[in-house]
Scaffold this motif. Structure first.
Motif, PDB file in Angstrom:
ATOM      1  N   THR A  22       0.836  -1.200   0.000  1.00 45.06           N
ATOM      2  CA  THR A  22       0.000   0.000   0.000  1.00 45.06           C
ATOM      3  C   THR A  22       0.874   1.253   0.000  1.00 45.06           C
ATOM      4  N   VAL A  23       0.357   2.308  -0.626  1.00 43.76           N
ATOM      5  CA  VAL A  23       1.108   3.554  -0.779  1.00 43.76           C
ATOM      6  C   VAL A  23       0.350   4.699  -0.112  1.00 43.76           C
ATOM      7  N   GLY A  24       1.062   5.429   0.716  1.00 42.06           N
ATOM      8  CA  GLY A  24       0.506   6.621   1.347  1.00 42.06           C
ATOM      9  C   GLY A  24       1.186   7.863   0.802  1.00 42.06           C
ATOM     10  N   LEU A  25       0.460   8.963   0.790  1.00 41.29           N
ATOM     11  CA  LEU A  25       0.994  10.242   0.313  1.00 41.29           C
ATOM     12  C   LEU A  25       0.882  11.287   1.413  1.00 41.29           C
ATOM     13  N   VAL A  26       1.984  11.991   1.661  1.00 39.90           N
ATOM     14  CA  VAL A  26       1.992  13.145   2.560  1.00 39.90           C
ATOM     15  C   VAL A  26       2.399  14.357   1.720  1.00 39.90           C
ATOM     16  N   PRO A  27       1.436  15.154   1.270  1.00 40.48           N
ATOM     17  CA  PRO A  27       1.777  16.325   0.454  1.00 40.48           C
ATOM     18  C   PRO A  27       2.326  17.450   1.330  1.00 40.48           C
ATOM     19  N   THR A  28       3.442  18.057   0.915  1.00 40.28           N
ATOM     20  CA  THR A  28       4.025  19.165   1.659  1.00 40.28           C
ATOM     21  C   THR A  28       4.538  20.219   0.681  1.00 40.28           C
ATOM     22  N   MET A  29       4.865  21.375   1.236  1.00 42.31           N
ATOM     23  CA  MET A  29       5.544  22.411   0.458  1.00 42.31           C
ATOM     24  C   MET A  29       6.979  22.572   0.942  1.00 42.31           C
ATOM     25  N   GLY A  30       7.501  21.535   1.601  1.00 49.97           N
ATOM     26  CA  GLY A  30       8.880  21.575   2.051  1.00 49.97           C
ATOM     27  C   GLY A  30       9.042  22.287   3.374  1.00 49.97           C
ATOM     28  N   GLY A 130      -6.963  22.576  -4.059  1.00 51.24           N
ATOM     29  CA  GLY A 130      -7.656  21.503  -4.765  1.00 51.24           C
ATOM     30  C   GLY A 130      -6.996  21.159  -6.089  1.00 51.24           C
ATOM     31  N   SER A 131      -6.511  22.176  -6.795  1.00 50.17           N
ATOM     32  CA  SER A 131      -5.895  21.965  -8.108  1.00 50.17           C
ATOM     33  C   SER A 131      -4.633  21.127  -8.007  1.00 50.17           C
ATOM     34  N   VAL A 132      -3.768  21.475  -7.056  1.00 53.46           N
ATOM     35  CA  VAL A 132      -2.509  20.731  -6.946  1.00 53.46           C
ATOM     36  C   VAL A 132      -2.748  19.325  -6.397  1.00 53.46           C
ATOM     37  N   LEU A 133      -3.656  19.183  -5.443  1.00 52.33           N
ATOM     38  CA  LEU A 133      -3.892  17.854  -4.876  1.00 52.33           C
ATOM     39  C   LEU A 133      -4.563  16.925  -5.879  1.00 52.33           C
ATOM     40  N   LYS A 134      -5.470  17.455  -6.656  1.00 53.64           N
ATOM     41  CA  LYS A 134      -6.089  16.632  -7.703  1.00 53.64           C
ATOM     42  C   LYS A 134      -5.017  16.034  -8.606  1.00 53.64           C
ATOM     43  N   ARG A 135      -4.032  16.846  -8.973  1.00 54.91           N
ATOM     44  CA  ARG A 135      -2.971  16.385  -9.865  1.00 54.91           C
ATOM     45  C   ARG A 135      -2.011  15.427  -9.154  1.00 54.91           C
ATOM     46  N   LEU A 136      -1.685  15.728  -7.897  1.00 58.55           N
ATOM     47  CA  LEU A 136      -0.811  14.825  -7.144  1.00 58.55           C
ATOM     48  C   LEU A 136      -1.469  13.462  -6.949  1.00 58.55           C
ATOM     49  N   PHE A 137      -2.759  13.440  -6.667  1.00 56.41           N
ATOM     50  CA  PHE A 137      -3.466  12.169  -6.514  1.00 56.41           C
ATOM     51  C   PHE A 137      -3.452  11.385  -7.830  1.00 56.41           C
ATOM     52  N   ASP A 138      -3.581  12.099  -8.948  1.00 52.34           N
ATOM     53  CA  ASP A 138      -3.555  11.430 -10.255  1.00 52.34           C
ATOM     54  C   ASP A 138      -2.176  10.846 -10.550  1.00 52.34           C
ATOM     55  N   ILE A 139      -1.120  11.550 -10.144  1.00 48.18           N
ATOM     56  CA  ILE A 139       0.246  11.094 -10.418  1.00 48.18           C
ATOM     57  C   ILE A 139       0.625   9.924  -9.516  1.00 48.18           C
ATOM     58  N   VAL A 140       0.398  10.083  -8.211  1.00 46.43           N
ATOM     59  CA  VAL A 140       0.848   9.083  -7.234  1.00 46.43           C
ATOM     60  C   VAL A 140      -0.121   7.916  -7.122  1.00 46.43           C
ATOM     61  N   LYS A 141      -1.400   8.199  -7.274  1.00 48.98           N
ATOM     62  CA  LYS A 141      -2.460   7.198  -7.074  1.00 48.98           C
ATOM     63  C   LYS A 141      -2.289   6.476  -5.727  1.00 48.98           C
ATOM     64  N   PRO A 142      -2.238   7.246  -4.647  1.00 46.15           N
ATOM     65  CA  PRO A 142      -2.037   6.639  -3.328  1.00 46.15           C
ATOM     66  C   PRO A 142      -3.295   5.922  -2.848  1.00 46.15           C
ATOM     67  N   ASP A 143      -3.111   4.969  -1.971  1.00 48.43           N
ATOM     68  CA  ASP A 143      -4.267   4.348  -1.318  1.00 48.43           C
ATOM     69  C   ASP A 143      -4.855   5.305  -0.287  1.00 48.43           C
ATOM     70  N   LYS A 144      -3.953   6.022   0.409  1.00 49.68           N
ATOM     71  CA  LYS A 144      -4.378   6.948   1.449  1.00 49.68           C
ATOM     72  C   LYS A 144      -3.498   8.196   1.381  1.00 49.68           C
ATOM     73  N   ALA A 145      -4.077   9.338   1.780  1.00 49.91           N
ATOM     74  CA  ALA A 145      -3.310  10.582   1.872  1.00 49.91           C
ATOM     75  C   ALA A 145      -3.542  11.186   3.243  1.00 49.91           C
ATOM     76  N   PHE A 146      -2.523  11.821   3.788  1.00 47.85           N
ATOM     77  CA  PHE A 146      -2.525  12.221   5.195  1.00 47.85           C
ATOM     78  C   PHE A 146      -2.353  13.734   5.328  1.00 47.85           C
ATOM     79  N   LYS A 159     -11.352  16.325   1.753  1.00 48.89           N
ATOM     80  CA  LYS A 159     -12.336  15.237   1.756  1.00 48.89           C
ATOM     81  C   LYS A 159     -13.451  15.512   0.746  1.00 48.89           C
ATOM     82  N   LYS A 160     -13.843  16.785   0.645  1.00 47.53           N
ATOM     83  CA  LYS A 160     -14.858  17.171  -0.339  1.00 47.53           C
ATOM     84  C   LYS A 160     -14.296  17.043  -1.753  1.00 47.53           C
ATOM     85  N   LEU A 161     -13.015  17.384  -1.933  1.00 49.33           N
ATOM     86  CA  LEU A 161     -12.378  17.320  -3.248  1.00 49.33           C
ATOM     87  C   LEU A 161     -12.466  15.921  -3.848  1.00 49.33           C
ATOM     88  N   VAL A 162     -12.139  14.888  -3.052  1.00 51.09           N
ATOM     89  CA  VAL A 162     -12.110  13.539  -3.625  1.00 51.09           C
ATOM     90  C   VAL A 162     -13.518  13.054  -3.963  1.00 51.09           C
TER      91      VAL A 162
END
Length: 282
Positions: A22-30, A130-146, A159-162
């Motif tokens: 399983t793959v998890g994603l933690v999106p950050t701006m560094g 929403g714009s950046v997360l939509k694209r990150l979810f499409d690229i990574v296709k994680p099972d879960k994001a945190f 949560k509304k975005l997905v």
């Protein structure tokens, strides 16, 4: 492992997913800190592999100066993660990887989640998120994001975005990571001096005061108390303090039974804008 292109990342993740992991994603701006580390460790309790994206998203800044001053040092971030968890995959895409040739935000109907607080004072911010997360979810296709609950309004928006985009990813909120004095961990804290960090503790004290008062005082009384606390600290400029129902994030003046309430706050300490929130009745 640091990966710079979405093609390379997808090749690595394809192998991992074929192994049934399983793959998890933690999106950050560094500008990674202990709060991010808490998110990453939380993600590993759910997932076999964790991808940490580092991307300073231009479409979610409504203040050009804020975008320019946002701390960036991928080498430091990579060293920080290697020191604490060397198996984490770091994804550092270019703007073209995320937006191709069109760097602009999409519009989303997030309803009342974006009508107040950050949505009111940072117009368009959540469309950028929403714009950046939509694209990150499409690229990574994680099972879960945190996502951390420090940005609780953002958590509800994601949560509304997905649901809007019908993306197959579970969004999980993680407890806010705080320092020993209660200040929420944030990349913006790096811009504060030692003396300002001490003053910044007022935010946590104010939220804790609101929680303590909630059962026996009216919302108006609580609001007045918090405003007065900030009036007594001239270094701070209170932007907003709101008590909202969690189900719609609409500020309220009357407490209703069987509702969960949360207090949200934003304030400037010098040029640094700090936000936080706290559950009030659970």
């Amino acid at each position: 492992m640091v990966i710079n292109s979405k093609t390379s990342l997808q090749e690595v993740l394809e192998i991992i997913k074929k192994e049934g992991k399983t793959v998890g994603l933690v999106p950050t701006m560094g500008a990674l800190h202990d709060g991010h580390l808490s998110l990453i460790n939380f993600a590993y309790s759910y997932c076999d592999t964790v991808v940490v994206s580092i991307f300073v998203n231009p479409t979610q800044f409504n203040n050009a100066s804020d975008l320019e001053k946002y701390p960036r040092n991928v080498n430091n971030d990579a060293g920080f993660l290697k020191q604490h968890n060397s198996k984490t995959i770091i994804f550092t895409p270019d703007v073209s990887d995320i937006y191709n040739d069109k760097v602009e935000a999409e519009s989303f109907d997030f309803g009342s989640y974006v009508d107040f607080m950050e949505g009111e004072f940072r117009v368009g911010h959540f469309d950028g998120v929403g714009s950046v997360l939509k694209r990150l979810f499409d690229i990574v296709k994680p099972d879960k994001a945190f996502f951390g609950e420090k940005d609780f309004q953002q958590l509800m928006v994601v949560k509304k975005l997905v649901k809007i985009t019908d993306q197959d990813v579970e969004i999980i909120g993680c407890p806010t990571s705080r320092n020993e004095f209660g200040l929420a961990q944030s990349s913006r804290n790096f811009r504060l001096t030692d003396s300002e960090l001490k003053v910044a503790e007022l935010i946590y004290k104010a939220l804790s005061k609101a929680k303590k008062m909630f059962d026996n005082n009216s919302i108006k009384e609580i609001e007045n108390e918090i405003v007065n606390m900030f009036k007594d600290e001239p270094a701070f400029e209170l932007e907003y303090f709101s008590i909202v129902k969690e189900n719609d994030l609409i500020p309220t003046k009357i407490k209703e039974p069987k509702q969960n309430y949360r207090a949200f706050i934003a304030a400037f300490l010098g040029e640094v804008r700090l936000i936080d929130n706290m559950a009030l009745n659970y």
